[in-house]
Write a protein that holds these residues in place. Structure first.
Motif, short mmCIF file in Angstrom:
data_model
loop_
_atom_site.label_atom_id
_atom_site.label_comp_id
_atom_site.label_asym_id
_atom_site.label_seq_id
_atom_site.Cartn_x
_atom_site.Cartn_y
_atom_site.Cartn_z
N THR A 75 37.83 31.25 38.21
CA THR A 75 38.68 30.31 38.50
C THR A 75 39.02 29.26 37.13
O THR A 75 39.47 28.38 37.20
N THR A 76 38.39 29.65 36.02
CA THR A 76 38.69 28.90 35.03
C THR A 76 40.27 28.99 34.51
O THR A 76 40.97 28.06 34.12
N CYS A 77 40.78 30.42 34.98
CA CYS A 77 42.38 30.52 34.38
C CYS A 77 42.89 30.81 36.02
O CYS A 77 44.22 30.38 36.10
N HIS A 78 42.36 31.37 36.91
CA HIS A 78 42.85 31.41 38.39
C HIS A 78 42.52 30.29 39.14
O HIS A 78 41.55 30.28 39.69
N ASP A 79 43.65 29.48 39.51
CA ASP A 79 43.45 28.28 40.21
C ASP A 79 43.15 28.87 41.73
O ASP A 79 43.64 29.73 42.08
N VAL A 80 42.42 27.98 42.40
CA VAL A 80 42.38 28.52 43.89
C VAL A 80 43.41 28.07 44.79
O VAL A 80 43.99 28.88 45.75
N ALA A 81 44.26 27.29 44.33
CA ALA A 81 45.37 26.83 45.36
C ALA A 81 46.70 27.40 45.02
O ALA A 81 47.53 27.58 45.86
N GLU A 82 46.97 27.75 43.72
CA GLU A 82 48.31 27.88 43.28
C GLU A 82 48.15 28.83 42.09
O GLU A 82 47.34 28.85 41.17
N ALA A 83 49.38 29.80 41.70
CA ALA A 83 49.52 30.42 40.54
C ALA A 83 49.91 29.31 39.34
O ALA A 83 50.65 28.68 39.79
N LYS A 84 49.22 29.59 38.30
CA LYS A 84 49.71 28.74 37.03
C LYS A 84 49.59 29.21 35.92
O LYS A 84 48.63 30.15 35.68
N ASP A 85 50.39 29.10 34.80
CA ASP A 85 50.38 29.71 33.49
C ASP A 85 50.43 31.23 33.56
O ASP A 85 49.66 31.80 33.01
N ASN A 86 51.20 31.76 34.57
CA ASN A 86 51.40 33.27 34.56
C ASN A 86 50.06 33.85 35.15
O ASN A 86 49.97 35.09 34.89
N ALA A 87 49.09 33.04 35.64
CA ALA A 87 47.81 33.79 36.06
C ALA A 87 47.96 33.70 37.71
O ALA A 87 48.29 32.52 38.27
N PRO A 88 47.86 34.47 38.36
CA PRO A 88 48.09 34.47 39.86
C PRO A 88 46.65 33.78 40.39
O PRO A 88 45.84 33.51 39.70
N LYS A 89 46.88 33.15 41.56
CA LYS A 89 45.89 32.39 41.93
C LYS A 89 44.70 33.28 42.47
O LYS A 89 44.89 34.55 42.20
N ALA A 90 43.50 32.53 42.60
CA ALA A 90 42.19 33.38 42.34
C ALA A 90 42.11 34.47 43.64
O ALA A 90 41.73 35.52 43.26
N MET A 91 42.45 34.08 44.84
CA MET A 91 42.52 35.09 45.79
C MET A 91 43.15 36.35 45.61
O MET A 91 42.82 37.44 45.67
N HIS A 95 41.74 39.99 45.16
CA HIS A 95 42.23 41.16 45.93
C HIS A 95 42.88 42.24 45.29
O HIS A 95 42.57 43.38 45.61
N LYS A 96 43.75 41.83 44.44
CA LYS A 96 44.35 42.97 43.57
C LYS A 96 43.33 43.73 42.86
O LYS A 96 43.33 44.86 42.96
N ASN A 97 42.53 43.37 42.24
CA ASN A 97 41.76 43.85 41.26
C ASN A 97 40.79 44.71 42.13
O ASN A 97 40.53 45.99 42.10
N CYS A 98 40.04 44.23 43.34
CA CYS A 98 38.98 44.76 43.94
C CYS A 98 39.70 45.91 45.03
O CYS A 98 39.34 46.93 45.06
N ILE A 99 40.65 45.36 45.76
CA ILE A 99 41.28 46.48 46.76
C ILE A 99 42.20 47.71 46.03
O ILE A 99 41.60 48.91 46.45
N ASP A 100 42.60 47.21 44.71
CA ASP A 100 43.14 48.28 44.23
C ASP A 100 42.15 49.36 43.88
O ASP A 100 42.14 50.69 43.92
N CYS A 101 41.10 48.99 43.20
CA CYS A 101 40.19 50.01 42.89
C CYS A 101 39.54 50.48 43.95
O CYS A 101 39.10 51.76 43.91
N HIS A 102 39.01 49.85 44.99
CA HIS A 102 38.74 50.60 45.98
C HIS A 102 39.43 51.51 46.59
O HIS A 102 38.84 52.47 47.14
N LYS A 103 40.82 51.26 46.89
CA LYS A 103 41.71 52.34 47.42
C LYS A 103 41.69 53.57 46.31
O LYS A 103 41.61 54.82 46.84
#
Length: 123
Positions: A75-91, A95-103
């Motif tokens: 959450t230092t770079c990934h905001d909880v509420a919204e995408a900021k500074d070209n970084a997707p929001k935390a959720m 999800h992208k990192n975890c679920i893509d790897c798990h798949k």
């Protein structure tokens, strides 16, 4: 009598040192969650992912120079509420990192959770 007392003090001190050593170890299980989250927290274990699954720290801590020594919170770079500074929001980042790897793991014949309630378990 003095030697028994000294031995008891030594045993007690050794026990307290051992207990403090165990509790001073780096945390292995992290609760991935923030206030207002819709689902229960996710228990994430570094040990499983690093040692058992051989996931490189840089996969998640991609902005840290040496994440094994010092890693920032997502959450230092990934905001909880919204995408900021070209970084997707935390959720979305989790999800992208975890679920893509798990798949990918599932496609390789290894079991890895991909459904909401498989990671977000009710207490």
């Amino acid at each position: 009598m003095k030697s028994k007392k000294g031995l008891m003090v030594l045993i007690a001190a050794s026990f307290l040192f051992a207990i403090s050593f165990v509790y001073a170890q780096p945390q292995d299980v992290y609760k991935l969650h923030w206030d207002g989250g819709k689902f229960p927290p996710v228990d994430f274990t570094h040990k499983k992912h690093i040692e058992n699954y051989k996931v490189d720290c840089k996969v998640c801590h991609h902005k840290d120079a040496n994440p094994a020594e010092k890693a920032q919170k997502c959450t230092t770079c990934h905001d909880v509420a919204e995408a900021k500074d070209n970084a997707p929001k935390a959720m979305d980042a989790y999800h992208k990192n975890c679920i893509d790897c798990h798949k990918k793991e599932n496609e390789a014949g290894k079991a890895a959770p991909t459904k909401c309630n498989e990671c977000h378990k009710k207490s």
